[in-house]
Scaffold this motif. Structure first.
Motif, PDB file in Angstrom:
ATOM      1  N   PRO A  44       3.033  -3.738  13.699  1.00 46.41           N
ATOM      2  CA  PRO A  44       3.089  -3.508  12.249  1.00 46.41           C
ATOM      3  C   PRO A  44       1.759  -2.929  11.775  1.00 46.41           C
ATOM      4  N   PHE A  45       1.813  -2.056  10.766  1.00 51.27           N
ATOM      5  CA  PHE A  45       0.614  -1.450  10.201  1.00 51.27           C
ATOM      6  C   PHE A  45       0.360  -2.009   8.811  1.00 51.27           C
ATOM      7  N   ARG A  46      -0.889  -2.332   8.554  1.00 46.15           N
ATOM      8  CA  ARG A  46      -1.294  -2.777   7.227  1.00 46.15           C
ATOM      9  C   ARG A  46      -1.436  -1.565   6.317  1.00 46.15           C
ATOM     10  N   VAL A  47      -0.848  -1.642   5.141  1.00 44.09           N
ATOM     11  CA  VAL A  47      -1.055  -0.629   4.111  1.00 44.09           C
ATOM     12  C   VAL A  47      -1.298  -1.352   2.794  1.00 44.09           C
ATOM     13  N   ARG A  48      -1.996  -0.677   1.907  1.00 40.00           N
ATOM     14  CA  ARG A  48      -2.291  -1.241   0.583  1.00 40.00           C
ATOM     15  C   ARG A  48      -1.867  -0.208  -0.449  1.00 40.00           C
ATOM     16  N   LEU A  49      -0.990  -0.603  -1.356  1.00 31.86           N
ATOM     17  CA  LEU A  49      -0.460   0.290  -2.374  1.00 31.86           C
ATOM     18  C   LEU A  49      -0.601  -0.378  -3.737  1.00 31.86           C
ATOM     19  N   LEU A  50      -1.292   0.297  -4.670  1.00 31.80           N
ATOM     20  CA  LEU A  50      -1.453  -0.227  -6.030  1.00 31.80           C
ATOM     21  C   LEU A  50      -2.071  -1.620  -6.033  1.00 31.80           C
ATOM     22  N   GLY A  51      -2.965  -1.874  -5.062  1.00 28.34           N
ATOM     23  CA  GLY A  51      -3.619  -3.168  -4.967  1.00 28.34           C
ATOM     24  C   GLY A  51      -2.791  -4.244  -4.297  1.00 28.34           C
ATOM     25  N   VAL A  52      -1.627  -3.886  -3.759  1.00 26.50           N
ATOM     26  CA  VAL A  52      -0.731  -4.837  -3.099  1.00 26.50           C
ATOM     27  C   VAL A  52      -0.851  -4.656  -1.588  1.00 26.50           C
ATOM     28  N   ASP A  53      -1.112  -5.747  -0.866  1.00 28.24           N
ATOM     29  CA  ASP A  53      -1.258  -5.695   0.586  1.00 28.24           C
ATOM     30  C   ASP A  53       0.105  -5.878   1.251  1.00 28.24           C
ATOM     31  N   LEU A  54       0.456  -4.914   2.117  1.00 30.21           N
ATOM     32  CA  LEU A  54       1.768  -4.870   2.749  1.00 30.21           C
ATOM     33  C   LEU A  54       1.626  -4.598   4.238  1.00 30.21           C
ATOM     34  N   VAL A  55       2.722  -4.795   4.974  1.00 30.68           N
ATOM     35  CA  VAL A  55       2.816  -4.286   6.341  1.00 30.68           C
ATOM     36  C   VAL A  55       4.075  -3.430   6.427  1.00 30.68           C
ATOM     37  N   VAL A 269      -2.112   8.989  -3.599  1.00 35.26           N
ATOM     38  CA  VAL A 269      -1.424   7.726  -3.854  1.00 35.26           C
ATOM     39  C   VAL A 269      -2.452   6.616  -4.015  1.00 35.26           C
ATOM     40  N   PRO A 270      -2.403   5.860  -5.125  1.00 32.02           N
ATOM     41  CA  PRO A 270      -3.417   4.829  -5.338  1.00 32.02           C
ATOM     42  C   PRO A 270      -3.303   3.670  -4.353  1.00 32.02           C
ATOM     43  N   VAL A 271      -4.385   3.418  -3.644  1.00 29.25           N
ATOM     44  CA  VAL A 271      -4.516   2.227  -2.816  1.00 29.25           C
ATOM     45  C   VAL A 271      -4.892   1.045  -3.711  1.00 29.25           C
ATOM     46  N   ASP A 272      -5.894   1.274  -4.553  1.00 28.71           N
ATOM     47  CA  ASP A 272      -6.295   0.320  -5.588  1.00 28.71           C
ATOM     48  C   ASP A 272      -7.028   1.120  -6.657  1.00 28.71           C
ATOM     49  N   ASP A 273      -7.772   0.454  -7.516  1.00 27.41           N
ATOM     50  CA  ASP A 273      -8.407   1.166  -8.630  1.00 27.41           C
ATOM     51  C   ASP A 273      -9.417   2.214  -8.168  1.00 27.41           C
ATOM     52  N   VAL A 274     -10.093   1.958  -7.058  1.00 28.09           N
ATOM     53  CA  VAL A 274     -11.191   2.846  -6.651  1.00 28.09           C
ATOM     54  C   VAL A 274     -10.969   3.472  -5.274  1.00 28.09           C
ATOM     55  N   THR A 275      -9.737   3.489  -4.818  1.00 32.15           N
ATOM     56  CA  THR A 275      -9.412   4.088  -3.520  1.00 32.15           C
ATOM     57  C   THR A 275      -8.042   4.746  -3.627  1.00 32.15           C
ATOM     58  N   HIS A 276      -7.902   5.916  -2.993  1.00 29.33           N
ATOM     59  CA  HIS A 276      -6.574   6.509  -2.902  1.00 29.33           C
ATOM     60  C   HIS A 276      -6.370   7.078  -1.507  1.00 29.33           C
ATOM     61  N   ARG A 277      -5.119   7.306  -1.165  1.00 30.89           N
ATOM     62  CA  ARG A 277      -4.790   7.979   0.092  1.00 30.89           C
ATOM     63  C   ARG A 277      -4.321   9.382  -0.249  1.00 30.89           C
ATOM     64  N   ALA A 278      -5.066  10.364   0.259  1.00 33.04           N
ATOM     65  CA  ALA A 278      -4.733  11.767   0.047  1.00 33.04           C
ATOM     66  C   ALA A 278      -3.737  12.204   1.119  1.00 33.04           C
ATOM     67  N   TRP A 279      -2.626  12.778   0.672  1.00 35.97           N
ATOM     68  CA  TRP A 279      -1.572  13.255   1.571  1.00 35.97           C
ATOM     69  C   TRP A 279      -1.492  14.776   1.507  1.00 35.97           C
ATOM     70  N   PHE A 280      -1.207  15.374   2.659  1.00 37.41           N
ATOM     71  CA  PHE A 280      -1.054  16.826   2.777  1.00 37.41           C
ATOM     72  C   PHE A 280       0.224  17.090   3.578  1.00 37.41           C
ATOM     73  N   VAL A 281       1.224  17.642   2.923  1.00 38.81           N
ATOM     74  CA  VAL A 281       2.444  18.051   3.623  1.00 38.81           C
ATOM     75  C   VAL A 281       2.498  19.573   3.620  1.00 38.81           C
ATOM     76  N   HIS A 282       2.462  20.140   4.800  1.00 29.25           N
ATOM     77  CA  HIS A 282       2.517  21.584   5.006  1.00 29.25           C
ATOM     78  C   HIS A 282       3.935  21.886   5.477  1.00 29.25           C
TER      79      HIS A 282
END
Length: 416
Positions: A44-55, A269-282
């Motif tokens: 399982p991979f840990r991800v964080r979305l909108l301040g919520v910790d998920l797998v 995509v916001p990870v939390d208030d001060v972090t985001h994940r930048a996505w690039f779809v080509h």
């Protein structure tokens, strides 16, 4: 006009019940991880979305699931769990959760285990695997009755794998800085002047942007957000028009460099208030994508690269390279140039002290669309751009081309 502090906070904050985060959670599917990162039966991979910790996990039969990271029993991380048929088993006490996050086994409970599991409080999430991305809906569905919103059938999601590539990287700044950049046409001919030249192939019309930094912007509201044309005079009675689309809440769909070339979708995509994940779809809807600086990335979870140093060293800017003619001193990638700008702005931009100009119309419309949606949500309404009856993501077209001066840029879209 600069934003007030209150509006800047409303626009940018997503954690701990902030209205923007709550609106996005309820009304939008959120990109969580590239599909290729998840192995059937693997970790399982840990991800964080909108301040919520998920797998996020792919079960042995290939199905994907999104669960709260913490086991509801004693709060151990399910990222350490065993990936079994039908779910994840916590290695602390053996509780098993299915791919929706519901407890199905609690082997250390001595009573009626089935009844006990039914009454364990959990958050039930939804996951789908489309377009090379595993997406999560983490809205209000804890009672089991919540229904996910309409899925964004963006132009790349149903293409075969050989016609698209997906990469992403975590950036330590607020998400809105990235979204604004995706719609900021005038920065391309300045910040990315050398990168565009280095990556240009035969017929790459983007080079025409370097002839006219200040484009004329024309806008058209759409059910998903807006589209706009950046029109530049290029001489001989001709203009170069680039028609790009902003799709709520964070997608910038950018036109190809030339007819038949690949398009790009940027999203932050916001990870939390001060972090985001930048996505690039080509992606290329008409032919195989081939080898590009995106599709050749060796690490789809950490690409494009961040600037190589911190603020004490000007984020690793290469001034020697600039002296030899490079526009920015960040030769690594177009994305690296953008990230350097975001980092230099600070974790969350203070938009109360901006001094804007005519080129910022598309940026202002991004803010307006987001603020309108969150205010509708605060008023107890479904945001208009989240559930417009005319909303059809498949109809979005971002195109560019050279036209005779005076020709309506919409003819580019109609003939695409």
């Amino acid at each position: 006009m600069p934003l007030s502090k209150e509006d800047n906070d409303l626009l940018t904050r997503v954690e701990s019940g902030a209205p923007m985060g709550a609106m996005i959670r309820q009304h939008y599917w959120i990109p969580a991880i590239p599909s290729s990162k998840l192995e059937a039966g693997g970790r399982p991979f840990r991800v964080r979305l909108l301040g919520v910790d998920l797998v996020v996990v792919r079960s042995p039969d290939g199905q994907v699931g999104v669960l709260d990271e913490r086991c509801p029993h004693r709060r151990a991380s399910l990222a350490l769990g065993r990936n079994e048929d039908g779910g994840v088993r916590c290695i602390y006490h053996g509780w098993k959760l299915n791919l929706r996050g519901e407890v199905t086994e609690a082997p250390n409970h001595a009573g009626d285990q089935q009844q006990f599991c039914k009454h364990v409080r959990v958050n039930r999430h939804h996951a789908v695997d489309r377009g090379g991305i595993v997406w999560a809906w983490i809205g209000d569905g804890a009672d089991g009755q919540g229904q996910p919103p309409r899925f964004p059938d963006l132009p790349f999601v149903d293409l075969p794998e050989h016609q698209r590539s997906v990469t992403s990287v975590e950036v330590p700044t607020n998400w809105v800085q990235g979204v604004e950049a995706s719609m900021d046409s005038s920065h391309v001919s300045v910040l990315h002047a050398s990168t565009t030249q280095l990556s240009a192939g035969g017929g790459n019309e983007r080079l025409l942007m370097n002839r006219a930094i200040a484009p004329k912007l024309e806008f058209e509201e759409r059910p998903y957000g807006y589209r706009y044309a950046a029109v530049r005079q290029v001489g001989d009675g001709q203009v170069y028009a680039r028609v790009n689309n902003f799709v709520m809440p964070w997608y910038g769909i950018i036109c190809p460099p030339h007819a038949g070339g690949p398009s790009t979708v940027f999203f932050s995509v916001p990870v939390d208030d001060v972090t985001h994940r930048a996505w690039f779809v080509h992606f290329n809807p008409s032919q195989p994508l081939g080898m590009t600086n995106m599709s050749s990335s060796p690490d789809v979870w950490n690409f494009p690269p961040l600037p190589p140093a911190g603020p004490a060293d000007n984020w690793g800017q290469n001034r020697d390279l600039m002296a030899r003619g490079h526009a920015t001193g960040f030769p690594q990638h177009l994305g690296t140039e953008d990230f350097a700008m975001f980092l230099s702005q600070g974790p969350i931009v203070d938009r109360t002290d901006e001094q804007l100009c005519s080129a910022d119309g598309a940026v202002l419309r991004v803010r307006s669309a987001l603020l309108k949606a969150v205010r509708e949500f605060q008023a107890g309404k479904t945001p208009t751009l989240a559930d417009n009856p005319a909303l059809d993501y498949r109809q979005i077209r971002s195109v560019g081309g050279v036209l005779a001066e005076g020709t309506d840029w919409r003819t580019l879209v109609e003939t695409a």
